[in-house]
Motif scaffolding. Structure first.
Motif: not given
Length: 205
Positions: A32-48
């Protein structure tokens, strides 16, 4: 040599942006939107973490809107198709077809629209983007209505095209969200037929 290095940096940057967007698509649908964070996205994308903000200074709102904008373009394409009618019967066929396509997109993108609905409720930026889309869509429909008025096909020559367009859009939007949120068991073709008949019979002679 310098140009080659610049090109490589640019390619790495584009690759990184694509990975972040793809990671966002996956995580927004999963959490969902609210529970997704930039940290989670960065980790999934393997970027800083900082890399994500370098590419998307607006954070997750910017990433999410880039993703949802691809879907909104599909919806807008329905309204942007050339619309030439010479009779009430022509309009009924085209209007019914357009509403069907609109609601079929709601079925196709049901999961993404659920997240979008949530985002509209918690992010004023996303809400503003949706309002901008609505205004653009209604203005495009109003052009078609004005054409029908100019041809003398409507009951009255003094309708306000944007008001009439809004009646059609907001009714269609209501059922779009009902479909996306699993709040109706009505078939999209039944909805399309009813809305098209109501709209065309109310507008045309």
């Amino acid at each position: 040599m310098e140009r080659e290095q610049t090109d490589k940096r640019k390619m790495r940057g584009e690759s990184s942006k694509s990975k972040i967007i793809e990671a966002g698509k996956t995580l927004f649908l999963e959490n969902g939107y609210k529970d997704t964070t930039i940290s989670m996205i960065s980790k999934q994308a393997k970027t800083g973490y900082g890399t994500a903000y370098t590419h998307f200074p607006g954070g997750k709102e910017e990433i999410f809107f880039i993703i949802i904008d691809e879907i909104l373009k599909e919806f807008y394409q329905i309204a942007s198709v050339a619309y030439h009618v010479n009779s009430k019967e022509d309009s009924l066929i085209l209007t019914r077809g357009n509403i069907e396509m609109f609601l079929k997109l709601a079925i196709k993108h049901q999961q993404a629209l659920k997240v979008f609905h949530e985002a509209i409720g918690v992010s004023h930026i996303i809400n503003e983007k949706w309002e901008e889309f609505i205004e653009k869509f209604i203005k495009r429909i109003s052009i078609n209505i004005q054409q029908a008025m100019d041809k003398g096909l409507t009951h009255h020559g003094d309708f306000d095209p944007e008001v009439v367009a809004g009646v059609l859009f907001y009714t269609g939007e209501k059922y779009m969200w009902k479909i996306a949120l699993n709040k109706t068991d009505k078939d999209y073709r039944t909805i399309s037929e009813s809305l098209a008949q109501m709209y065309v019979n109310g507008l045309y002679k």
